[in-house]
Design a protein around this motif. Sequence first.
Motif, PDB file in Angstrom:
ATOM      1  N   ILE A 109     -52.347 -15.761 -50.968  1.00  0.00           N
ATOM      2  CA  ILE A 109     -53.143 -14.967 -52.109  1.00  0.00           C
ATOM      3  C   ILE A 109     -54.051 -15.876 -52.889  1.00  0.00           C
ATOM      4  O   ILE A 109     -53.685 -16.947 -53.028  1.00  0.00           O
ATOM      5  N   GLN A 110     -55.187 -15.502 -53.085  1.00  0.00           N
ATOM      6  CA  GLN A 110     -56.185 -16.295 -53.908  1.00  0.00           C
ATOM      7  C   GLN A 110     -55.862 -15.793 -55.439  1.00  0.00           C
ATOM      8  O   GLN A 110     -56.255 -14.619 -55.675  1.00  0.00           O
ATOM      9  N   ALA A 111     -55.676 -16.628 -56.284  1.00  0.00           N
ATOM     10  CA  ALA A 111     -55.403 -16.262 -57.973  1.00  0.00           C
ATOM     11  C   ALA A 111     -56.250 -17.371 -58.518  1.00  0.00           C
ATOM     12  O   ALA A 111     -55.769 -18.438 -58.720  1.00  0.00           O
ATOM     13  N   GLY A 112     -57.485 -16.982 -58.928  1.00  0.00           N
ATOM     14  CA  GLY A 112     -58.435 -17.585 -59.325  1.00  0.00           C
ATOM     15  C   GLY A 112     -58.836 -18.696 -58.390  1.00  0.00           C
ATOM     16  O   GLY A 112     -58.930 -18.687 -57.225  1.00  0.00           O
ATOM     17  N   PRO A 113     -58.582 -19.844 -59.108  1.00  0.00           N
ATOM     18  CA  PRO A 113     -58.842 -21.076 -57.944  1.00  0.00           C
ATOM     19  C   PRO A 113     -57.806 -21.686 -57.191  1.00  0.00           C
ATOM     20  O   PRO A 113     -57.907 -22.436 -56.265  1.00  0.00           O
ATOM     21  N   PHE A 114     -56.639 -20.870 -57.355  1.00  0.00           N
ATOM     22  CA  PHE A 114     -55.159 -21.157 -56.648  1.00  0.00           C
ATOM     23  C   PHE A 114     -55.084 -20.424 -55.471  1.00  0.00           C
ATOM     24  O   PHE A 114     -55.068 -19.280 -55.430  1.00  0.00           O
ATOM     25  N   ARG A 115     -54.689 -21.414 -54.291  1.00  0.00           N
ATOM     26  CA  ARG A 115     -54.230 -20.498 -53.265  1.00  0.00           C
ATOM     27  C   ARG A 115     -52.570 -20.650 -53.075  1.00  0.00           C
ATOM     28  O   ARG A 115     -52.166 -21.582 -53.060  1.00  0.00           O
ATOM     29  N   ILE A 116     -52.058 -19.258 -53.115  1.00  0.00           N
ATOM     30  CA  ILE A 116     -50.577 -19.388 -52.831  1.00  0.00           C
ATOM     31  C   ILE A 116     -50.063 -18.840 -51.540  1.00  0.00           C
ATOM     32  O   ILE A 116     -50.826 -17.754 -51.179  1.00  0.00           O
ATOM     33  N   VAL A 117     -49.158 -19.277 -50.833  1.00  0.00           N
ATOM     34  CA  VAL A 117     -48.650 -19.008 -49.510  1.00  0.00           C
ATOM     35  C   VAL A 117     -47.408 -18.652 -49.542  1.00  0.00           C
ATOM     36  O   VAL A 117     -46.406 -19.541 -50.215  1.00  0.00           O
ATOM     37  N   SER A 118     -46.850 -17.452 -49.296  1.00  0.00           N
ATOM     38  CA  SER A 118     -45.747 -17.118 -49.269  1.00  0.00           C
ATOM     39  C   SER A 118     -45.269 -16.682 -48.025  1.00  0.00           C
ATOM     40  O   SER A 118     -45.971 -16.132 -47.195  1.00  0.00           O
ATOM     41  N   LEU A 119     -44.115 -17.051 -47.364  1.00  0.00           N
ATOM     42  CA  LEU A 119     -43.300 -16.679 -46.278  1.00  0.00           C
ATOM     43  C   LEU A 119     -42.415 -15.863 -46.689  1.00  0.00           C
ATOM     44  O   LEU A 119     -41.667 -16.010 -47.496  1.00  0.00           O
ATOM     45  N   MET A 120     -42.334 -14.752 -45.934  1.00  0.00           N
ATOM     46  CA  MET A 120     -41.249 -13.612 -46.038  1.00  0.00           C
ATOM     47  C   MET A 120     -41.088 -12.944 -44.835  1.00  0.00           C
ATOM     48  O   MET A 120     -41.730 -13.047 -43.788  1.00  0.00           O
ATOM     49  N   SER A 121     -40.195 -11.868 -44.979  1.00  0.00           N
ATOM     50  CA  SER A 121     -40.008 -11.220 -43.838  1.00  0.00           C
ATOM     51  C   SER A 121     -40.979 -10.143 -43.495  1.00  0.00           C
ATOM     52  O   SER A 121     -41.700  -9.768 -44.275  1.00  0.00           O
ATOM     53  N   ARG A 122     -41.287  -9.815 -42.343  1.00  0.00           N
ATOM     54  CA  ARG A 122     -42.154  -8.763 -41.778  1.00  0.00           C
ATOM     55  C   ARG A 122     -41.966  -7.503 -42.516  1.00  0.00           C
ATOM     56  O   ARG A 122     -42.779  -6.828 -42.978  1.00  0.00           O
ATOM     57  N   GLU A 123     -40.603  -7.284 -42.603  1.00  0.00           N
ATOM     58  CA  GLU A 123     -40.105  -5.916 -43.269  1.00  0.00           C
ATOM     59  C   GLU A 123     -40.561  -5.805 -44.565  1.00  0.00           C
ATOM     60  O   GLU A 123     -41.124  -4.933 -44.984  1.00  0.00           O
ATOM     61  N   ALA A 124     -40.467  -7.114 -45.413  1.00  0.00           N
ATOM     62  CA  ALA A 124     -41.018  -6.889 -46.869  1.00  0.00           C
ATOM     63  C   ALA A 124     -42.552  -6.737 -46.870  1.00  0.00           C
ATOM     64  O   ALA A 124     -42.878  -6.154 -47.642  1.00  0.00           O
ATOM     65  N   VAL A 125     -43.344  -7.456 -45.970  1.00  0.00           N
ATOM     66  CA  VAL A 125     -44.767  -7.258 -46.084  1.00  0.00           C
ATOM     67  C   VAL A 125     -44.935  -5.871 -45.692  1.00  0.00           C
ATOM     68  O   VAL A 125     -45.888  -5.079 -46.399  1.00  0.00           O
ATOM     69  N   ASP A 126     -44.204  -5.075 -44.845  1.00  0.00           N
ATOM     70  CA  ASP A 126     -44.751  -3.510 -44.304  1.00  0.00           C
ATOM     71  C   ASP A 126     -44.262  -2.757 -45.491  1.00  0.00           C
ATOM     72  O   ASP A 126     -44.912  -1.745 -45.834  1.00  0.00           O
ATOM     73  N   GLU A 127     -43.264  -3.066 -46.248  1.00  0.00           N
ATOM     74  CA  GLU A 127     -42.570  -2.346 -47.145  1.00  0.00           C
ATOM     75  C   GLU A 127     -43.796  -2.272 -48.505  1.00  0.00           C
ATOM     76  O   GLU A 127     -43.905  -1.167 -48.881  1.00  0.00           O
ATOM     77  N   LEU A 128     -43.948  -3.501 -48.530  1.00  0.00           N
ATOM     78  CA  LEU A 128     -44.983  -3.595 -49.770  1.00  0.00           C
ATOM     79  C   LEU A 128     -46.514  -3.235 -49.415  1.00  0.00           C
ATOM     80  O   LEU A 128     -47.429  -3.227 -50.357  1.00  0.00           O
ATOM     81  N   ASP A 129     -46.759  -2.843 -47.930  1.00  0.00           N
ATOM     82  CA  ASP A 129     -48.059  -2.609 -47.549  1.00  0.00           C
ATOM     83  C   ASP A 129     -49.175  -3.658 -48.008  1.00  0.00           C
ATOM     84  O   ASP A 129     -49.957  -3.338 -48.266  1.00  0.00           O
ATOM     85  N   LEU A 130     -48.616  -5.005 -47.831  1.00  0.00           N
ATOM     86  CA  LEU A 130     -49.626  -5.984 -47.956  1.00  0.00           C
ATOM     87  C   LEU A 130     -50.465  -6.065 -46.815  1.00  0.00           C
ATOM     88  O   LEU A 130     -50.106  -6.394 -45.804  1.00  0.00           O
TER      89      LEU A 130
END
Length: 141
Positions: free
Chosen positions: A88-109
């Motif tokens: 995620i790019q939040a202004g000048p900041f890059r945030i990296v998140s590791l999560m389950s594939r299931e969570a990404v699919d459920e959130l439709d990211l």
Amino acid sequence: MTTFRIGEAAELLGVSADTVRRWVDAGRLAAGRDAQGHRVIDGVDLAAFARGQAADLDDRSDASSARNRLRGIVVNVVKDTVMAQVDIQAGPFRIVSLMSREAVDELDLRVGSLAVAVIKSTTVVVERLSPPGGSRGRHAS
């Protein structure tokens, strides 16, 4: 006392210098002039303004104990069979998140999605910047 020029304040707030000038002109943000006639903002005033801006944007802070909420855009998603990485790019900041594939699919990211990185940590390292040549933050005597 630490003061910041308009451009420095804009960088810290994640907005354009024109936006900061408009806030100053509208009386939303106090500013004075330095010895050269440049507009400057007192560090305490800038901090108070930034806190107020964060409170305005953080409409879910009462629903969570996490207070670090960074709104941004998803710029990368890498999924394998079990895990995923979301950038995620939040202004000048890059945030990296590791999560389950299931969570990404459920959130439709997906790339281009609006997202909020909610960070709760027991360890936060704070560093004080020593500006090279005094380019960030001015100290008045």
